[in-house]
Motif scaffolding. Structure first.
Motif, PDB file in Angstrom:
ATOM      1  N   SER A  88      -3.179   2.189 -17.701  1.00 59.77           N
ATOM      2  CA  SER A  88      -4.305   1.783 -16.867  1.00 59.77           C
ATOM      3  C   SER A  88      -4.461   2.807 -15.750  1.00 59.77           C
ATOM      4  CB  SER A  88      -4.083   0.386 -16.302  1.00 59.77           C
ATOM      5  OG  SER A  88      -2.950   0.361 -15.461  1.00 59.77           O
ATOM      6  N   VAL A  89      -5.618   2.819 -15.136  1.00 59.42           N
ATOM      7  CA  VAL A  89      -5.901   3.772 -14.062  1.00 59.42           C
ATOM      8  C   VAL A  89      -6.260   2.986 -12.816  1.00 59.42           C
ATOM      9  CG1 VAL A  89      -7.328   5.708 -13.303  1.00 59.42           C
ATOM     10  CG2 VAL A  89      -6.654   5.518 -15.715  1.00 59.42           C
ATOM     11  N   ALA A  90      -5.386   3.059 -11.819  1.00 51.20           N
ATOM     12  CA  ALA A  90      -5.585   2.278 -10.600  1.00 51.20           C
ATOM     13  C   ALA A  90      -6.638   2.882  -9.693  1.00 51.20           C
ATOM     14  CB  ALA A  90      -4.258   2.158  -9.845  1.00 51.20           C
ATOM     15  N   ASP A  91      -6.836   4.182  -9.773  1.00 55.66           N
ATOM     16  CA  ASP A  91      -7.818   4.833  -8.914  1.00 55.66           C
ATOM     17  C   ASP A  91      -8.040   6.248  -9.428  1.00 55.66           C
ATOM     18  OD1 ASP A  91      -9.638   5.187  -6.897  1.00 55.66           O
ATOM     19  OD2 ASP A  91      -8.248   4.760  -5.263  1.00 55.66           O
ATOM     20  N   VAL A  92      -9.201   6.799  -9.118  1.00 54.04           N
ATOM     21  CA  VAL A  92      -9.518   8.195  -9.395  1.00 54.04           C
ATOM     22  C   VAL A  92     -10.011   8.810  -8.092  1.00 54.04           C
ATOM     23  CG1 VAL A  92     -10.927   9.815 -10.706  1.00 54.04           C
ATOM     24  CG2 VAL A  92     -10.110   7.711 -11.798  1.00 54.04           C
ATOM     25  N   ILE A  93      -9.348   9.869  -7.665  1.00 51.57           N
ATOM     26  CA  ILE A  93      -9.669  10.511  -6.390  1.00 51.57           C
ATOM     27  C   ILE A  93     -10.249  11.885  -6.665  1.00 51.57           C
ATOM     28  CG2 ILE A  93      -8.712  11.459  -4.254  1.00 51.57           C
ATOM     29  CD1 ILE A  93      -7.024   8.570  -6.027  1.00 51.57           C
ATOM     30  N   GLU A  94     -11.428  12.155  -6.166  1.00 50.62           N
ATOM     31  CA  GLU A  94     -12.030  13.477  -6.314  1.00 50.62           C
ATOM     32  C   GLU A  94     -11.437  14.419  -5.274  1.00 50.62           C
ATOM     33  OE1 GLU A  94     -16.234  13.066  -6.016  1.00 50.62           O
ATOM     34  OE2 GLU A  94     -16.424  11.936  -7.903  1.00 50.62           O
ATOM     35  N   THR A  95     -11.084  15.625  -5.703  1.00 50.75           N
ATOM     36  CA  THR A  95     -10.500  16.591  -4.784  1.00 50.75           C
ATOM     37  C   THR A  95     -10.879  17.991  -5.229  1.00 50.75           C
ATOM     38  OG1 THR A  95      -8.468  17.260  -3.653  1.00 50.75           O
ATOM     39  CG2 THR A  95      -8.302  16.778  -6.017  1.00 50.75           C
ATOM     40  N   THR A  97      -4.443  16.569  -0.355  1.00 54.80           N
ATOM     41  CA  THR A  97      -5.243  15.354  -0.474  1.00 54.80           C
ATOM     42  C   THR A  97      -4.374  14.149  -0.157  1.00 54.80           C
ATOM     43  OG1 THR A  97      -6.552  16.403  -2.220  1.00 54.80           O
ATOM     44  CG2 THR A  97      -6.713  14.007  -2.016  1.00 54.80           C
ATOM     45  N   GLU A  98      -4.878  13.246   0.684  1.00 54.41           N
ATOM     46  CA  GLU A  98      -4.155  12.027   1.034  1.00 54.41           C
ATOM     47  C   GLU A  98      -5.016  10.819   0.689  1.00 54.41           C
ATOM     48  OE1 GLU A  98      -2.343  11.914   4.877  1.00 54.41           O
ATOM     49  OE2 GLU A  98      -2.206  14.102   5.031  1.00 54.41           O
ATOM     50  N   PHE A  99      -4.373   9.808   0.122  1.00 49.50           N
ATOM     51  CA  PHE A  99      -5.089   8.579  -0.232  1.00 49.50           C
ATOM     52  C   PHE A  99      -4.081   7.441  -0.358  1.00 49.50           C
ATOM     53  CE2 PHE A  99      -4.062  10.998  -4.016  1.00 49.50           C
ATOM     54  CZ  PHE A  99      -3.510  10.069  -4.881  1.00 49.50           C
ATOM     55  N   THR A 100      -4.582   6.218  -0.287  1.00 50.74           N
ATOM     56  CA  THR A 100      -3.738   5.023  -0.346  1.00 50.74           C
ATOM     57  C   THR A 100      -4.145   4.165  -1.535  1.00 50.74           C
ATOM     58  OG1 THR A 100      -3.406   5.022   2.045  1.00 50.74           O
ATOM     59  CG2 THR A 100      -2.999   2.954   0.891  1.00 50.74           C
ATOM     60  N   ASP A 133       0.843  -1.187   0.000  1.00 45.09           N
ATOM     61  CA  ASP A 133       0.000   0.000   0.000  1.00 45.09           C
ATOM     62  C   ASP A 133       0.882   1.243   0.000  1.00 45.09           C
ATOM     63  OD1 ASP A 133      -2.301  -1.481   0.017  1.00 45.09           O
ATOM     64  OD2 ASP A 133      -2.598  -1.354   2.191  1.00 45.09           O
ATOM     65  N   VAL A 134       0.593   2.159  -0.912  1.00 45.27           N
ATOM     66  CA  VAL A 134       1.366   3.394  -1.036  1.00 45.27           C
ATOM     67  C   VAL A 134       0.472   4.561  -0.639  1.00 45.27           C
ATOM     68  CG1 VAL A 134       2.602   4.920  -2.620  1.00 45.27           C
ATOM     69  CG2 VAL A 134       2.829   2.433  -2.835  1.00 45.27           C
ATOM     70  N   ARG A 135       0.982   5.353   0.303  1.00 49.02           N
ATOM     71  CA  ARG A 135       0.245   6.515   0.782  1.00 49.02           C
ATOM     72  C   ARG A 135       0.700   7.748   0.011  1.00 49.02           C
ATOM     73  NH1 ARG A 135      -4.575   7.452   3.085  1.00 49.02           N
ATOM     74  NH2 ARG A 135      -4.606   9.298   4.416  1.00 49.02           N
ATOM     75  N   PHE A 136      -0.195   8.300  -0.803  1.00 46.98           N
ATOM     76  CA  PHE A 136       0.090   9.504  -1.574  1.00 46.98           C
ATOM     77  C   PHE A 136      -0.386  10.738  -0.803  1.00 46.98           C
ATOM     78  CE2 PHE A 136       0.010   6.266  -4.860  1.00 46.98           C
ATOM     79  CZ  PHE A 136       1.065   6.640  -5.688  1.00 46.98           C
ATOM     80  N   VAL A 137       0.424  11.775  -0.843  1.00 46.30           N
ATOM     81  CA  VAL A 137       0.057  13.080  -0.289  1.00 46.30           C
ATOM     82  C   VAL A 137       0.272  14.094  -1.406  1.00 46.30           C
ATOM     83  CG1 VAL A 137       0.472  14.784   1.517  1.00 46.30           C
ATOM     84  CG2 VAL A 137       0.821  12.347   2.002  1.00 46.30           C
ATOM     85  N   VAL A 138      -0.771  14.831  -1.763  1.00 45.84           N
ATOM     86  CA  VAL A 138      -0.740  15.716  -2.920  1.00 45.84           C
ATOM     87  C   VAL A 138      -1.146  17.117  -2.515  1.00 45.84           C
ATOM     88  CG1 VAL A 138      -1.629  16.134  -5.244  1.00 45.84           C
ATOM     89  CG2 VAL A 138      -1.320  13.779  -4.434  1.00 45.84           C
ATOM     90  N   ASP A 139      -0.270  18.070  -2.794  1.00 45.79           N
ATOM     91  CA  ASP A 139      -0.522  19.495  -2.582  1.00 45.79           C
ATOM     92  C   ASP A 139      -0.855  20.103  -3.934  1.00 45.79           C
ATOM     93  OD1 ASP A 139      -0.480  22.198  -1.843  1.00 45.79           O
ATOM     94  OD2 ASP A 139       1.710  22.315  -1.948  1.00 45.79           O
ATOM     95  N   GLN A 177      -5.873  11.173 -11.022  1.00 48.81           N
ATOM     96  CA  GLN A 177      -5.916   9.837 -11.601  1.00 48.81           C
ATOM     97  C   GLN A 177      -4.566   9.163 -11.395  1.00 48.81           C
ATOM     98  OE1 GLN A 177      -6.682  11.576 -15.299  1.00 48.81           O
ATOM     99  NE2 GLN A 177      -8.905  11.681 -15.054  1.00 48.81           N
ATOM    100  N   VAL A 178      -4.574   7.946 -10.885  1.00 45.84           N
ATOM    101  CA  VAL A 178      -3.355   7.189 -10.608  1.00 45.84           C
ATOM    102  C   VAL A 178      -3.069   6.319 -11.825  1.00 45.84           C
ATOM    103  CG1 VAL A 178      -2.198   5.611  -9.027  1.00 45.84           C
ATOM    104  CG2 VAL A 178      -3.923   7.218  -8.155  1.00 45.84           C
ATOM    105  N   LEU A 179      -2.092   6.726 -12.635  1.00 45.06           N
ATOM    106  CA  LEU A 179      -1.785   6.033 -13.887  1.00 45.06           C
ATOM    107  C   LEU A 179      -0.737   4.954 -13.658  1.00 45.06           C
ATOM    108  CD1 LEU A 179      -1.549   9.014 -16.419  1.00 45.06           C
ATOM    109  CD2 LEU A 179      -3.573   7.901 -15.447  1.00 45.06           C
TER     110      LEU A 179
END
Length: 394
Positions: free
Chosen positions: A331-338, A344-347, A300-306, A321-323
């Motif tokens: 491919s797109v592993a996940d799409v996070i609404e922000t 924004t933080e997500f795993t 599991d990778v924890r992303f933190v995005v400013d 979008q996590v490419l």
């Protein structure tokens, strides 16, 4: 806002940018922003220390190749427009036909040296090696240049870059038929080929060529083994260097706004591509900043995005979008609404068996991608920015 009033606002504004410091390290130098825009985010990251954001345009042309503008005006125009780092990269061709001659190369260096103000404004000389079939490659940080007479193939160009110690980047990838021999990998140049243009002028190159049966330039390049960061450029051929809104530019996270500081950031892939002015994007994955390697094969990778663009975009809905590697398209592993203006933080779980790289694409879901990919692909919306990749390692 019309062009004239925007010019007046940009030219009349400015301010001090103090680079943040990391506890226990040497203090970063103070940097003066050449012409901070009327809108835009602060240059200080909300999630990391030790660097500050400088806005760069690394690909521009003049009358010395196929542009329309007087090269003597270019660096001042880009500084007045609010850019902190700017490069002139006129074409090198064959026998200097619509391309740089030795005297013009020398003049480019003189203009860059005259405009360069360490700590305030970084002016760079480069060139665009231009092959009508293989593609175009920008090269920076070299004392000389090469053209199609001296470097007629990708391998010869790579050898030249290797010998001179410069750095390079793949330009408008997919526009020319052979696409750098389909991004054939040369391990000896992995560290020196630092960039892949994702935004050039107003175009998003994610799916370029896909409709005619080619793979995404992003997947073709990174799947081949290249470890390029991702850039946006204006590729200006007119006389409005730095000013047109909606064209590509690169956000560089530099310890100092000097030629050496920018070079270090480019070598570390500490930059992002965008096509809107004033954008700040910083991101880490399990504590590793964009452009770095993740020292594990799966987990599991924890992303933190400013993500910010100042008051004009405060609260604006955006997607992250996590490419991940794909065949014809990522491919797109996940799409996070922000929203713009927040951290924004997500795993997301990542596995090296699915491919070695991951990229974050920021998009505006309210607008369509003018160059879409497969039907229903999450990236068929309007691209705002791309982080440089991270690479998983076993």
């Amino acid at each position: 806002m019309n062009e004239l009033s925007r010019r007046s606002l940009l030219a009349g504004s400015g301010g001090l940018l103090m680079l943040a410091t990391t506890p226990g390290t040497a203090s970063a130098a103070a940097t003066t922003v050449a012409g901070a825009g009327a809108t835009g985010a602060s240059r200080t990251s909300a999630i990391s220390q030790g660097t500050a954001l400088v806005h760069a345009d690394l690909h521009n042309h003049t009358l010395m190749s196929d542009g329309d503008g007087d090269p003597a005006r270019a660096f001042a125009s880009m500084r007045d427009a609010g850019l902190d780092v700017a490069a002139l990269t006129d074409h090198t061709t064959l026998f200097a036909i619509e391309g740089l001659s030795q005297s013009e190369w020398n003049r480019t260096g003189q203009l860059a040296d005259a405009a360069n103000v360490p700590g305030v404004y970084t002016a760079l000389r480069g060139f665009e090696w231009s092959h009508p079939l293989l593609g175009h490659v920008n090269v920076w940080y070299t004392g000389g240049f090469t053209d199609l007479g001296g470097s007629s193939s990708m391998s010869k160009l790579y050898d030249w870059i290797s010998r001179t110690g410069g750095i390079g980047g793949f330009n408008h990838p997919g526009r020319e038929l052979l696409r750098f021999n389909n991004f054939r990998y040369d391990a000896a140049l992995r560290e020196q080929m630092v960039g892949l243009e994702m935004f050039n002028r107003g175009d998003d190159y994610l799916f370029d060529g896909w409709s005619s049966g080619q793979s995404s330039p992003l997947t073709a390049c990174l799947n081949a083994g290249w470890r390029t960061g991702l850039t946006g450029v204006t590729d200006e051929h007119g006389t409005e260097w730095g000013y047109p809104e909606g064209k590509g530019r690169t956000g560089v996270w530099a310890v100092e706004n000097t030629r050496n500081g920018v070079l270090a950031a480019l070598r570390d892939r500490r930059f992002f591509a965008t096509r809107v002015s004033g954008l700040r994007l910083d991101a880490s994955a399990s504590g590793v900043r964009m452009g770095g390697s993740l020292p594990f094969a799966r987990g599991d990778v924890r992303f933190v995005v400013d993500l910010d663009r100042g008051p004009e975009w405060a609260g604006k809905p955006l997607n992250i979008q996590v490419l991940r590697p794909g065949t014809t398209a990522p491919s797109v592993a996940d799409v996070i609404e922000t929203q713009a203006g927040r951290v924004t933080e997500f795993t997301v779980p990542l596995d090296l068996e699915d491919g070695p790289w991951v990229v974050l694409r920021v998009s505006d879901p309210s607008q369509a991608n003018a160059s879409p990919g497969p039907a229903g692909h999450p990236c068929n919306d309007w691209g705002v920015a791309y982080s440089s990749p991270w690479w998983l390692s076993a």
